[in-house]
Structure formats: C-alpha cells, structure tokens
Design a protein around this motif. Structure first.
Motif, PDB file in Angstrom:
ATOM      1  N   ARG A   1      32.137  46.493  17.695  1.00 36.97           N
ATOM      2  CA  ARG A   1      30.789  47.016  17.792  1.00 36.97           C
ATOM      3  C   ARG A   1      29.888  46.216  16.849  1.00 36.97           C
ATOM      4  O   ARG A   1      30.259  45.965  15.696  1.00 36.97           O
ATOM      5  N   GLU A   2      28.714  45.838  17.357  1.00 40.95           N
ATOM      6  CA  GLU A   2      27.828  45.019  16.546  1.00 40.95           C
ATOM      7  C   GLU A   2      26.434  45.620  16.449  1.00 40.95           C
ATOM      8  O   GLU A   2      25.971  46.303  17.357  1.00 40.95           O
ATOM      9  N   PHE A   3      25.794  45.309  15.353  1.00 43.07           N
ATOM     10  CA  PHE A   3      24.443  45.772  15.090  1.00 43.07           C
ATOM     11  C   PHE A   3      23.453  45.103  16.033  1.00 43.07           C
ATOM     12  O   PHE A   3      23.555  43.903  16.314  1.00 43.07           O
ATOM     13  N   VAL A   4      22.465  45.889  16.492  1.00 46.40           N
ATOM     14  CA  VAL A   4      21.391  45.354  17.322  1.00 46.40           C
ATOM     15  C   VAL A   4      20.045  45.497  16.622  1.00 46.40           C
ATOM     16  O   VAL A   4      19.319  44.526  16.452  1.00 46.40           O
ATOM     17  N   ALA A   5      19.712  46.731  16.218  1.00 45.82           N
ATOM     18  CA  ALA A   5      18.400  46.975  15.620  1.00 45.82           C
ATOM     19  C   ALA A   5      18.447  48.269  14.825  1.00 45.82           C
ATOM     20  O   ALA A   5      19.268  49.152  15.092  1.00 45.82           O
ATOM     21  N   VAL A   6      17.544  48.372  13.862  1.00 47.96           N
ATOM     22  CA  VAL A   6      17.432  49.573  13.050  1.00 47.96           C
ATOM     23  C   VAL A   6      15.958  49.851  12.791  1.00 47.96           C
ATOM     24  O   VAL A   6      15.140  48.930  12.735  1.00 47.96           O
ATOM     25  N   ILE A   7      15.642  51.138  12.657  1.00 44.32           N
ATOM     26  CA  ILE A   7      14.280  51.551  12.346  1.00 44.32           C
ATOM     27  C   ILE A   7      14.336  52.614  11.259  1.00 44.32           C
ATOM     28  O   ILE A   7      15.227  53.474  11.261  1.00 44.32           O
ATOM     29  N   SER A   8      13.400  52.548  10.349  1.00 44.29           N
ATOM     30  CA  SER A   8      13.371  53.482   9.235  1.00 44.29           C
ATOM     31  C   SER A   8      12.913  54.866   9.689  1.00 44.29           C
ATOM     32  O   SER A   8      12.461  55.051  10.820  1.00 44.29           O
ATOM     33  N   THR A   9      13.016  55.818   8.783  1.00 41.86           N
ATOM     34  CA  THR A   9      12.680  57.198   9.130  1.00 41.86           C
ATOM     35  C   THR A   9      11.250  57.342   9.640  1.00 41.86           C
ATOM     36  O   THR A   9      11.006  58.095  10.587  1.00 41.86           O
ATOM     37  N   SER A  10      10.336  56.645   9.029  1.00 39.26           N
ATOM     38  CA  SER A  10       8.927  56.748   9.429  1.00 39.26           C
ATOM     39  C   SER A  10       8.560  55.781  10.546  1.00 39.26           C
ATOM     40  O   SER A  10       7.472  55.888  11.121  1.00 39.26           O
ATOM     41  N   GLY A  11       9.426  54.834  10.798  1.00 39.27           N
ATOM     42  CA  GLY A  11       9.140  53.826  11.813  1.00 39.27           C
ATOM     43  C   GLY A  11       8.401  52.612  11.292  1.00 39.27           C
ATOM     44  O   GLY A  11       8.078  51.705  12.067  1.00 39.27           O
TER      45      GLY A  11
END
Length: 123
Positions: free
Chosen positions: A45-55
């Motif tokens: 499994r590989e990382f694609v994208a991440v977003i913070s709590t507020s965006g």
C-alpha cells in the motif's frame, strides 16, 4: 474511531478522470487528518495524498502531483480525490484513511480505514 466509506471508483480510459469520495461518520470529522492510499496487486500500500484537518495543507506523492487533487468538505464529512490524466500505472484499490489531528504520509499514522474502491484504467 471514525467509520469511512469510499465510492466513485470504476473503469476509465487512460487520460480520463474520476472523482473518489470518502464519507466519514462516528466522530467529529474536522478533527481528523485524511489521507488517500492505493494498493495494486502484488504491491505494498502506498501513499497518494493527505489533507490537514482544516484543509489548508495538502501533500502528494510525486507520481500523482499535478494530476490528482485532494479536498475536503467538513460540513459534509467527506474527503475527495479528483484524479485527472489517469495513467496505466494508476490502477489499484484506493483507500481513504483517517488519523486524529495528523498530517502524515505514513500508513501507520492512520487509525481508521475504508474498505477501498477499485480504479481501473484501460489503454
């Protein structure tokens, strides 16, 4: 923990677009950093994208930067992954994941996972 359910996967031609959605329930969504990961057959499994709590903060794997966009709507408890210019190397099961107040590319940072949605790219 928060419960997650992905949708929006399917079959698309190379160069086409898909938008994945991930609906969250069970905990205040705005407290969770959200990530998208993918896993192709025989691969980790590989990382694609991440977003913070507020965006306000996002980060992408180099392989998808400029083609994929992660976003979230905290009022709808939903995170999205807009995928454009899909390539033959993009097919995988795509998973969304949640971690309490995190912003991380690491799978081990996330405590909740969806069941995944399949993305297939035809050439």
């Amino acid at each position: 923990q928060v419960q997650l359910e992905e949708s929006g996967g399917g079959l698309v031609q190379a160069g086409g677009s898909l938008r994945l959605s991930c609906a969250a329930s069970g905990r205040p969504f705005s407290n969770y950093g959200m990530g998208w990961f993918r896993q192709a057959p025989g691969k980790e499994r590989e990382f694609v994208a991440v977003i913070s709590t507020s965006g306000t903060m996002t980060s992408y794997a180099d392989s998808v930067k400029g083609r994929f966009t992660i976003s979230r709507d905290n009022a709808k408890n939903t995170v999205y992954l807009q995928m454009n210019s899909l390539k033959p190397e993009d097919p995988a099961v795509y998973y969304c994941a949640a971690g309490y107040r995190i912003f991380s590319r690491l799978t081990e940072s996330y405590t909740s996972w969806g069941q995944g949605t399949q993305v297939t790219v035809s050439t």
